[in-house]
Design a protein around this motif. Sequence first.
Motif, PDB file in Angstrom:
ATOM      1  N   LEU A   1       0.845  -1.192   0.000  1.00  0.00           N
ATOM      2  CA  LEU A   1       0.000   0.000   0.000  1.00  0.00           C
ATOM      3  C   LEU A   1       0.888   1.252   0.000  1.00  0.00           C
ATOM      4  CD1 LEU A   1      -2.537  -1.148   2.739  1.00  0.00           C
ATOM      5  CD2 LEU A   1      -2.745  -1.428   0.265  1.00  0.00           C
ATOM      6  N   GLU A   2       0.781   2.013  -1.069  1.00  0.00           N
ATOM      7  CA  GLU A   2       1.497   3.288  -1.114  1.00  0.00           C
ATOM      8  C   GLU A   2       0.707   4.336  -0.338  1.00  0.00           C
ATOM      9  OE1 GLU A   2       2.303   4.545  -5.042  1.00  0.00           O
ATOM     10  OE2 GLU A   2       3.434   2.741  -5.595  1.00  0.00           O
ATOM     11  N   PRO A   3       1.393   5.303   0.282  1.00  0.00           N
ATOM     12  CA  PRO A   3       0.671   6.367   0.993  1.00  0.00           C
ATOM     13  C   PRO A   3      -0.166   7.192   0.016  1.00  0.00           C
ATOM     14  CG  PRO A   3       2.991   6.325   1.634  1.00  0.00           C
ATOM     15  CD  PRO A   3       2.857   5.416   0.462  1.00  0.00           C
ATOM     16  N   VAL A   4      -1.485   7.156   0.192  1.00  0.00           N
ATOM     17  CA  VAL A   4      -2.416   7.881  -0.669  1.00  0.00           C
ATOM     18  C   VAL A   4      -3.408   8.607   0.220  1.00  0.00           C
ATOM     19  CG1 VAL A   4      -4.193   7.713  -2.447  1.00  0.00           C
ATOM     20  CG2 VAL A   4      -2.179   6.240  -2.568  1.00  0.00           C
ATOM     21  N   THR A   5      -3.530   9.925   0.017  1.00  0.00           N
ATOM     22  CA  THR A   5      -4.483  10.742   0.769  1.00  0.00           C
ATOM     23  C   THR A   5      -5.570  11.204  -0.177  1.00  0.00           C
ATOM     24  OG1 THR A   5      -2.687  11.505   2.194  1.00  0.00           O
ATOM     25  CG2 THR A   5      -4.724  12.750   2.261  1.00  0.00           C
ATOM     26  N   MET A   6      -6.836  11.102   0.288  1.00  0.00           N
ATOM     27  CA  MET A   6      -7.947  11.482  -0.587  1.00  0.00           C
ATOM     28  C   MET A   6      -9.074  12.088   0.238  1.00  0.00           C
ATOM     29  SD  MET A   6      -9.566   7.739  -1.539  1.00  0.00           S
ATOM     30  CE  MET A   6      -8.158   7.385  -2.569  1.00  0.00           C
ATOM     31  N   GLU A   7     -10.053  12.586  -0.509  1.00  0.00           N
ATOM     32  CA  GLU A   7     -11.223  13.197   0.110  1.00  0.00           C
ATOM     33  C   GLU A   7     -12.104  12.120   0.759  1.00  0.00           C
ATOM     34  OE1 GLU A   7     -11.795  16.449   0.128  1.00  0.00           O
ATOM     35  OE2 GLU A   7     -10.097  17.004  -1.135  1.00  0.00           O
ATOM     36  N   PRO A   8     -12.840  12.475   1.855  1.00  0.00           N
ATOM     37  CA  PRO A   8     -13.754  11.510   2.482  1.00  0.00           C
ATOM     38  C   PRO A   8     -14.813  10.986   1.513  1.00  0.00           C
ATOM     39  CG  PRO A   8     -13.380  13.372   3.943  1.00  0.00           C
ATOM     40  CD  PRO A   8     -12.746  13.721   2.651  1.00  0.00           C
ATOM     41  N   ASP A   9     -15.241  11.831   0.537  1.00  0.00           N
ATOM     42  CA  ASP A   9     -16.262  11.401  -0.402  1.00  0.00           C
ATOM     43  C   ASP A   9     -15.786  10.246  -1.276  1.00  0.00           C
ATOM     44  OD1 ASP A   9     -17.948  13.301   0.570  1.00  0.00           O
ATOM     45  OD2 ASP A   9     -17.555  14.762  -1.021  1.00  0.00           O
ATOM     46  N   GLN A  10     -14.479  10.126  -1.457  1.00  0.00           N
ATOM     47  CA  GLN A  10     -13.924   8.998  -2.192  1.00  0.00           C
ATOM     48  C   GLN A  10     -13.483   7.881  -1.252  1.00  0.00           C
ATOM     49  OE1 GLN A  10     -10.811  10.628  -4.805  1.00  0.00           O
ATOM     50  NE2 GLN A  10     -12.102  10.103  -6.550  1.00  0.00           N
TER      51      GLN A  10
ATOM     52  N   LEU B   1      -2.205  -1.090  -3.406  1.00  0.00           N
ATOM     53  CA  LEU B   1      -2.714   0.259  -3.702  1.00  0.00           C
ATOM     54  C   LEU B   1      -1.544   1.087  -4.235  1.00  0.00           C
ATOM     55  CD1 LEU B   1      -5.097   2.310  -3.514  1.00  0.00           C
ATOM     56  CD2 LEU B   1      -4.176   2.979  -1.287  1.00  0.00           C
ATOM     57  N   THR B   2      -1.675   1.589  -5.474  1.00  0.00           N
ATOM     58  CA  THR B   2      -0.590   2.339  -6.099  1.00  0.00           C
ATOM     59  C   THR B   2      -1.147   3.590  -6.753  1.00  0.00           C
ATOM     60  OG1 THR B   2      -0.809   1.092  -8.173  1.00  0.00           O
ATOM     61  CG2 THR B   2       0.783   0.275  -6.545  1.00  0.00           C
TER      62      THR B   2
ATOM     63  N   GLU C   1      -1.497  11.326 -16.635  1.00  0.00           N
ATOM     64  CA  GLU C   1      -1.801  12.757 -16.584  1.00  0.00           C
ATOM     65  C   GLU C   1      -2.704  13.103 -15.411  1.00  0.00           C
ATOM     66  OE1 GLU C   1      -3.694  16.218 -19.511  1.00  0.00           O
ATOM     67  OE2 GLU C   1      -3.410  14.158 -20.225  1.00  0.00           O
ATOM     68  N   ASP C   2      -3.647  12.186 -15.074  1.00  0.00           N
ATOM     69  CA  ASP C   2      -4.570  12.457 -13.966  1.00  0.00           C
ATOM     70  C   ASP C   2      -4.086  11.877 -12.646  1.00  0.00           C
ATOM     71  OD1 ASP C   2      -4.798   9.840 -14.649  1.00  0.00           O
ATOM     72  OD2 ASP C   2      -6.985   9.811 -14.858  1.00  0.00           O
ATOM     73  N   GLY C   3      -2.892  11.255 -12.592  1.00  0.00           N
ATOM     74  CA  GLY C   3      -2.389  10.677 -11.343  1.00  0.00           C
ATOM     75  C   GLY C   3      -3.294   9.568 -10.822  1.00  0.00           C
ATOM     76  N   ALA C   4      -3.716   8.664 -11.702  1.00  0.00           N
ATOM     77  CA  ALA C   4      -4.717   7.662 -11.355  1.00  0.00           C
ATOM     78  C   ALA C   4      -4.257   6.773 -10.197  1.00  0.00           C
ATOM     79  CB  ALA C   4      -5.039   6.810 -12.571  1.00  0.00           C
TER      80      ALA C   4
ATOM     81  N   ALA D   1     -10.056  12.811  -6.736  1.00  0.00           N
ATOM     82  CA  ALA D   1     -10.827  14.045  -6.830  1.00  0.00           C
ATOM     83  C   ALA D   1      -9.946  15.233  -6.477  1.00  0.00           C
ATOM     84  CB  ALA D   1     -12.030  13.984  -5.876  1.00  0.00           C
ATOM     85  N   PRO D   2     -10.120  16.370  -7.143  1.00  0.00           N
ATOM     86  CA  PRO D   2      -9.322  17.551  -6.797  1.00  0.00           C
ATOM     87  C   PRO D   2      -9.629  17.997  -5.381  1.00  0.00           C
ATOM     88  CG  PRO D   2     -11.102  18.135  -8.297  1.00  0.00           C
ATOM     89  CD  PRO D   2     -11.082  16.639  -8.234  1.00  0.00           C
TER      90      PRO D   2
END
Length: 594
Positions: free
Chosen positions: A480-489, A522-523, A529-532, A587-588
């Motif tokens: 699992l790579e460190p990934v930070t995201m919005e709560p909605d996602q 998780l990567t 381009e969108d950093g998927a 998400a932005p």
Amino acid sequence: MNPGERTSSLDVERESRQTAANGTDRKRPRSLLTIVAGILTLALLPVGIIAVLQTTRAMQVADATYRADRLAEAVRIATPEREAILSALGLASGLADALAVLEPGSEDCMRLLQQSAETQPRMSFIGFVEPGGISRCNSTGGMVELEPTVQADALFANPRTGLSFDASGEVTKAPVIIVSQPVRASDGALRGFLSLSFPARMLEEARDRLGFGPEVQLVTFRANGDILTASTDGALVEDILPDFLSLSELVGGGSQSFAAMNRAGEARQFAIVPIAPGQAYALASWPARGPLPGQTLLFLSSLSFPVAMWLVSLAVAMLSMQRLVLRPIGALRRAMRSFADRRQIPISPTLHDSASELRDIEGTFHRMAETITRDEADLENKVYEREVLLREVHHRVKNNLQLMSSIMNMQARRATSPEVRAAIRDLQDRLASLATVHGKLYQSPDMARVRADTLIDDVARQLAALGSSARTPLRLDFDLEPVTMEPDQAAPLALLTAEAVTNALKYVEPDEEGACWLRIRLTRDEAAEDGAIELTIENSIAPGAQTEGASGLGSLLIRAFASQLEASLRQTVSDGRYAVIVRFAPAPRQGRNA
């Protein structure tokens, strides 16, 4: 300091560092002193250019005057040669016309040439030379037989007026200059040449009487470059000629004066003037002159005046700007930086003795700083209240979900049907996933961001602990790579993970090596381009084993959560493994609202 104030301070510090980093990436602006110095330089540059042009023009006029003086001096130096050659050419032309009607051996011809020699004492020999080099009519009174020469043959082959120098003097036995004029009959036929000669020593004596010093050198020459006379020894004549031009190349330019090196390597000033155009020319030279008296001082003064004006103007401008502009602006900048870094506002104005415009700017800054401070305090209070409320909501939702899970657990123990207990267990797992998400949001220091990697790890381990059996040990592998995201996602991603892990635990079987395993990866694709972000959940299955069909509840929920994430979904079965692959764009990040 309350948590809201601490969070706001961290945001301010982070934004300040980002602003500073962005500032260093851009080119540093020029200082005000540099700009003023450039403006003054541009303003005074025309003055300097005009001064230099005027000085250069004056030097050019002085140089042109000097060259004209050298030309006049060259004419004066060549006066003996000029007078002698022009006189000889005129006499030769007149006698040739008279000889055209006289017989070469007649007494009239002899008497004419002897009388001409008596009236022209400078002439050492006057004779009518017939083809073959025989002169029966000459000033000596007897027949003279001249030896054939290249010059004589060329004259008879191409009859024209000629000039030549004879160092031995066949008749006079002394160096002479010879003038030859063709004599033609009335029908135009060539009868011979009238030959005049005068001693070169006569020209040297005439130059000595003019009083020229030894530094002056003179060479006379024909149009084809043959030398007639020279003021120096014959062996040294070549050394006093210009190094880069031959004498014949100097003829076409008319009268001119130029500076050049002679062939002996000396710097000389040369002047060339025609003596008899098309026939003879004189080349005089003097030692090259140095700078004119005061020339260097004149040129330096033309430069020093605009430079001095520029330095004085720059000094006055720097002192004025330092006292009236830079010092007050520096104090105002320090006050602004103190407010930006530490939110400290100066107690009293610091520009009380500065210009009114700067005092107005300082007053405006103080009012703006006070307004910003009040607004930030209000915003921090509102943000703190909102975060407290959100944490309370997430905490209560988590507690309610755990309460519902406990009630369902009680109901499962009372149920007699295995299918009912299994359904209740599935609901408990899904409620546990939701409770884990809300627990993470409650514990997160930043309510707007969630670490997806730790959330997936917690959900997977919790479900694996509940769903694995003791008789079949399950190996968990996490990448699992460190990934930070919005709560909605984060919420639908956690629920998708829960459903995929639940299905994996339901259908996991030993592979060909007899091992049961579950792998979660998780990567983030930085190259995209969108950093998927890509989530892969795979488990071991027995060869030929069947998985849940597309109509199963778990598969339907997985597709629903993937649709909510706007993700692409792939389910593959190959080589004793079953995999669920989800790929979506993050998400932005949304700004923090008051």
